[in-house]
Design a protein around this motif. Structure first.
Motif, PDB file in Angstrom:
ATOM      1  N   ASN A 570       0.832  -1.213   0.000  1.00  0.00           N
ATOM      2  CA  ASN A 570       0.000   0.000   0.000  1.00  0.00           C
ATOM      3  C   ASN A 570       0.863   1.258   0.000  1.00  0.00           C
ATOM      4  O   ASN A 570       0.537   2.264  -0.646  1.00  0.00           O
ATOM      5  CB  ASN A 570      -0.929  -0.003   1.206  1.00  0.00           C
ATOM      6  N   ILE A 571       1.970   1.205   0.760  1.00  0.00           N
ATOM      7  CA  ILE A 571       2.884   2.353   0.797  1.00  0.00           C
ATOM      8  C   ILE A 571       3.447   2.627  -0.593  1.00  0.00           C
ATOM      9  O   ILE A 571       3.444   3.770  -1.079  1.00  0.00           O
ATOM     10  CB  ILE A 571       4.021   2.100   1.801  1.00  0.00           C
ATOM     11  N   ILE A 572       3.937   1.584  -1.258  1.00  0.00           N
ATOM     12  CA  ILE A 572       4.535   1.751  -2.588  1.00  0.00           C
ATOM     13  C   ILE A 572       3.496   2.254  -3.584  1.00  0.00           C
ATOM     14  O   ILE A 572       3.769   3.128  -4.419  1.00  0.00           O
ATOM     15  CB  ILE A 572       5.146   0.411  -3.049  1.00  0.00           C
ATOM     16  N   GLU A 573       2.268   1.711  -3.480  1.00  0.00           N
ATOM     17  CA  GLU A 573       1.204   2.106  -4.409  1.00  0.00           C
ATOM     18  C   GLU A 573       0.875   3.593  -4.245  1.00  0.00           C
ATOM     19  O   GLU A 573       0.718   4.326  -5.236  1.00  0.00           O
ATOM     20  CB  GLU A 573      -0.025   1.254  -4.166  1.00  0.00           C
ATOM     21  N   ARG A 574       0.752   4.056  -3.007  1.00  0.00           N
ATOM     22  CA  ARG A 574       0.419   5.470  -2.772  1.00  0.00           C
ATOM     23  C   ARG A 574       1.547   6.390  -3.254  1.00  0.00           C
ATOM     24  O   ARG A 574       1.296   7.460  -3.796  1.00  0.00           O
ATOM     25  CB  ARG A 574       0.163   5.705  -1.285  1.00  0.00           C
ATOM     26  N   ILE A 575       2.803   5.974  -3.058  1.00  0.00           N
ATOM     27  CA  ILE A 575       3.932   6.801  -3.502  1.00  0.00           C
ATOM     28  C   ILE A 575       3.964   6.889  -5.021  1.00  0.00           C
ATOM     29  O   ILE A 575       4.249   7.941  -5.598  1.00  0.00           O
ATOM     30  CB  ILE A 575       5.258   6.244  -2.948  1.00  0.00           C
ATOM     31  N   ASN A 576       3.668   5.776  -5.697  1.00  0.00           N
ATOM     32  CA  ASN A 576       3.603   5.793  -7.164  1.00  0.00           C
ATOM     33  C   ASN A 576       2.505   6.729  -7.657  1.00  0.00           C
ATOM     34  O   ASN A 576       2.649   7.402  -8.681  1.00  0.00           O
ATOM     35  CB  ASN A 576       3.380   4.372  -7.693  1.00  0.00           C
ATOM     36  N   THR A 577       1.402   6.743  -6.929  1.00  0.00           N
ATOM     37  CA  THR A 577       0.301   7.662  -7.283  1.00  0.00           C
ATOM     38  C   THR A 577       0.758   9.106  -7.209  1.00  0.00           C
ATOM     39  O   THR A 577       0.302   9.966  -7.978  1.00  0.00           O
ATOM     40  CB  THR A 577      -0.894   7.441  -6.330  1.00  0.00           C
ATOM     41  N   CYS A 578       1.671   9.392  -6.310  1.00  0.00           N
ATOM     42  CA  CYS A 578       2.198  10.759  -6.118  1.00  0.00           C
ATOM     43  C   CYS A 578       3.412  11.045  -7.007  1.00  0.00           C
ATOM     44  O   CYS A 578       4.105  12.056  -6.799  1.00  0.00           O
ATOM     45  CB  CYS A 578       2.591  10.969  -4.656  1.00  0.00           C
ATOM     46  N   ASN A 579       3.697  10.162  -7.968  1.00  0.00           N
ATOM     47  CA  ASN A 579       4.858  10.343  -8.840  1.00  0.00           C
ATOM     48  C   ASN A 579       6.161  10.399  -8.054  1.00  0.00           C
ATOM     49  O   ASN A 579       7.078  11.152  -8.403  1.00  0.00           O
ATOM     50  CB  ASN A 579       4.724  11.604  -9.704  1.00  0.00           C
ATOM     51  N   GLY A 580       6.243   9.609  -6.971  1.00  0.00           N
ATOM     52  CA  GLY A 580       7.450   9.586  -6.161  1.00  0.00           C
ATOM     53  C   GLY A 580       8.107   8.213  -6.193  1.00  0.00           C
ATOM     54  O   GLY A 580       7.723   7.338  -6.953  1.00  0.00           O
ATOM     55  N   LYS A 581       9.127   8.063  -5.362  1.00  0.00           N
ATOM     56  CA  LYS A 581       9.806   6.772  -5.272  1.00  0.00           C
ATOM     57  C   LYS A 581      10.189   6.515  -3.825  1.00  0.00           C
ATOM     58  O   LYS A 581      10.386   7.447  -3.039  1.00  0.00           O
ATOM     59  CB  LYS A 581      11.040   6.728  -6.157  1.00  0.00           C
ATOM     60  N   VAL A 582      10.298   5.184  -3.481  1.00  0.00           N
ATOM     61  CA  VAL A 582      10.595   4.799  -2.122  1.00  0.00           C
ATOM     62  C   VAL A 582      11.865   3.966  -2.105  1.00  0.00           C
ATOM     63  O   VAL A 582      12.100   3.142  -2.990  1.00  0.00           O
ATOM     64  CB  VAL A 582       9.417   4.005  -1.514  1.00  0.00           C
ATOM     65  N   LEU A 583      12.694   4.216  -1.114  1.00  0.00           N
ATOM     66  CA  LEU A 583      13.932   3.452  -0.927  1.00  0.00           C
ATOM     67  C   LEU A 583      13.797   2.638   0.348  1.00  0.00           C
ATOM     68  O   LEU A 583      13.834   3.176   1.463  1.00  0.00           O
ATOM     69  CB  LEU A 583      15.131   4.399  -0.848  1.00  0.00           C
ATOM     70  N   LEU A 584      13.612   1.305   0.201  1.00  0.00           N
ATOM     71  CA  LEU A 584      13.466   0.402   1.347  1.00  0.00           C
ATOM     72  C   LEU A 584      14.818  -0.151   1.759  1.00  0.00           C
ATOM     73  O   LEU A 584      15.789  -0.114   0.990  1.00  0.00           O
ATOM     74  CB  LEU A 584      12.519  -0.739   0.972  1.00  0.00           C
ATOM     75  N   PRO A 585      14.907  -0.722   2.969  1.00  0.00           N
ATOM     76  CA  PRO A 585      16.174  -1.347   3.401  1.00  0.00           C
ATOM     77  C   PRO A 585      16.553  -2.474   2.445  1.00  0.00           C
ATOM     78  O   PRO A 585      15.695  -3.124   1.843  1.00  0.00           O
ATOM     79  CB  PRO A 585      15.850  -1.858   4.797  1.00  0.00           C
TER      80      PRO A 585
END
Length: 606
Positions: A570-585
């Motif tokens: 859900n976190i990754i999906e919401r960030i993609n909706t915002c045109n962003g990117k996530v860096l996980l461990p």
């Protein structure tokens, strides 16, 4: 030349300083129809600002009005002082200085818009010009004075009278007797005192005498004489003219007895100007009767004229002596020299008067031009000031109105969201709790596992509510929500540190990004509580190069590879909706700390 002598004897010019006090009231008017809405708005919503602005404006107007009135009164006193100085110069026979001062006073009164005193100053200047032989210049100045007055204004009658008398006197000197007669008759319409009537008739009698209308001149002069007592200082001056006109009308009637009586009177009171006229008339009479006696009186005329420094009378005396003396050469040479000297003096006076008038008009023209330029600049500045104030007022009203609309819209949205949420909470949580309470209340043999399943189910449903559309958050609400989120998960065993959570940051973040970020962070906090033994959580917000960077870090120990479950998905999906990117461990190895970095470009989400 004799006309100038007559003018000296009956020139009843009054040098009176008019000290008229005028009150100039400067009225400041406010166009309430133009600023009505602005004033109502400021007074209603910002009474402190309105009152301060109003008091400053009123104070400024009062100070400006007082300053204007004080400056005007001070200027009036200065100009009156200049006028009085000019009058003193006349008394001291300093005509050039008097002309200059009167000219300054005239300009000052015109600036104060006092036409009466400006006209009086011009009248005095015209009389000085006439006395100095500048007849054309004097006529021009008198006409300028008449343009400043109104014939129907009783307070200005004396000024009008004096100018018509002056116009007639100059026309007489220029031998324009018809014009002179019209001017003297015109002056009769503006007579206020008997002395003015006598003066006008006396001058009119001179014109009739010049036109050889001796009977008419005699009758008019006798009418003047009949209205003057013997004790009047002008009695003998009128009397000798009456005797002269009578003699010209009837040569058998000798003027000598009256002239000798006048001579005796003038010698007694030491009136040299009266003696000049008397000797001139005696010389004129005896020129046809006894040349020696005529020469005698001509020489007396020359002697007295030099004593009183009267160039015109001196020139007349030299002309008579040159005609009567057996050896006229000496006196003729003196006559030529005196004539040239007088001509030069008259021309010099004309030039000097012309220069003074030219410089005055030049300065006045420059001042008017300067005042117009200043006035134009002031109008422009005032227009810009009004435009600026109007723009600020309109902008302020628009902003405040828009702000109210947004606040109202937000409040309505919040109320609506709260209503929907409260209804769901009521249906899901409250009903679920009530069901469990009922079960506990009526079921004595309660299965512990079954109760936990029901609570887990209710928990899951309540979580489903949080996944629905959330409240519309403002910067201030977002800051509060983040703070409350951290406080919720902080206890004696866990500390939460939040950095960069301020309204200035959230003002730069669009509303839908704020909503999604809130849901993401809530998921991360719950994930930490459920799956980690973290004792410290650090949440940091910062904007770098138009990018929002959110760093979430806890010190919980991870003993297995990162599993991407529903929460992380859900976190990754919401960030993609915002045109962003996530860096996980990193999934390889066992990291000592759990860290998530979220980067969202603000340019793509404007």
């Amino acid at each position: 030349m004799l006309i100038k002598v007559q003018r000296k004897f009956l020139h009843f010019q009054k040098c009176i300083v008019f000290l008229q006090v005028k009150k100039y009231i400067v009225l400041g008017r406010i166009n309430f129809s133009f600023f009505h809405i602005c004033l109502r708005f400021f007074f209603k919503n910002n009474p402190g600002i309105f009152c301060t602005f109003f008091l400053i404006t009123i104070s400024y107007c009062c100070v400006s009005c007082k300053s204007s009135n004080d400056d005007e009164k001070s200027s009036k006193k200065e100009i009156d002082s200049i006028y009085n100085k000019a009058v003193k110069h006349i008394a001291n026979q300093e005509d050039n200085k008097a002309f200059y001062e009167f000219n300054l006073a005239k300009d000052g009164y015109l600036k104060l818009k006092d036409s009466s005193l400006a006209a009086r100053s011009l009248t005095e200047m015209a009389i000085i010009q006439e006395y100095r032989g500048d007849n054309l210049g004097s006529i021009e100045t008198s006409i300028a004075a008449l343009k400043l007055v109104h014939e129907k204004n009783n307070k200005q009658k004396e000024i009008i009278f004096d100018n018509y008398i002056n116009l007639g006197t100059n026309s007489t000197s220029l031998e324009k007797y018809e014009d002179a007669e019209k001017a003297f008759k015109k002056s009769l319409n503006f007579v206020n005192e008997e002395i003015q009537l006598l003066r006008a008739n006396h001058n009119l009698a001179i014109i009739y005498f010049k036109e050889k209308k001796y009977k008419k001149a005699k009758d008019l002069q006798n009418s003047v004489l009949s209205k003057i007592s013997k004790k009047n200082e002008n009695y003998y001056k009128v009397l000798i003219n009456s005797a002269r006109y009578t003699w010209y009308e009837n040569p058998t009637i000798s003027p000598v007895p009256i002239l000798l009586e006048a001579e005796k009177h003038y010698l007694k009171i030491n009136d040299n100007w009266g003696l000049l006229a008397t000797y001139s008339y005696l010389s004129e009479f005896y020129a046809k009767v006894d040349v020696k006696i005529s020469l005698y009186y001509s020489k007396l005329l020359y002697k007295v004229s030099k004593k009183v420094d009267s160039p015109l009378d001196e020139l007349e005396a030299l002309e008579k002596i040159s005609e009567l003396d057996p050896e006229p050469k000496k006196y003729f040479v003196l006559y030529i020299k005196k004539s040239d000297s007088l001509t030069n003096a008259i021309n010099k006076s004309k030039n000097q008067f012309a220069i003074i008038r030219y410089e005055s008009e030049k300065n006045l023209s420059n001042n008017i031009k300067l005042e117009k330029d200043i006035g134009k600049k002031n109008y422009i500045l005032f227009g810009l000031f009004v435009l600026l104030i109007s723009s600020i007022a309109v902008s302020y009203i628009w902003v405040m109105t828009r702000k109210k609309q947004l606040i109202l819209l937000t409040d309505n949205k919040i109320k609506e969201e709260r209503l929907v949420t409260s209804k769901k909470v009521h249906d899901v949580v409250a009903n679920g709790l009530y069901q469990i309470m009922t079960t506990i209340e009526h079921n004595n043999s309660l299965d512990r596992e079954h109760l936990l399943d029901k609570l887990e189910d209710m928990y899951q449903k309540s979580r489903d509510i949080s996944y629905d559309e959330h409240l519309l958050l403002t910067p201030s609400l977002m800051k509060i929500q983040i703070s409350e989120l951290g406080s919720t998960f902080q206890n004696n065993n866990r500390q939460v540190f939040i950095v960069g959570n301020d309204e200035q940051l959230w003002e730069k973040i669009p509303d839908f990004l704020q909503e999604n970020l809130y849901q993401i962070l809530q998921e991360l906090f719950i994930n930490t509580k459920k799956h980690s033994f973290a004792t410290r959580i650090v949440l940091k917000f910062e904007i770098i190069a138009h990018q929002l960077i959110v760093t979430y870090k806890d010190n919980g120990m991870i003993n297995k590879k990162i599993h991407v479950g529903n929460g992380i998905s859900n976190i990754i999906e919401r960030i993609n909706t915002c045109n962003g990117k996530v860096l996980l461990p990193s999934e390889n190895g066992f990291p000592k700390e759990f860290e998530v970095k979220i980067e969202i470009s603000l340019n793509k989400n404007v």
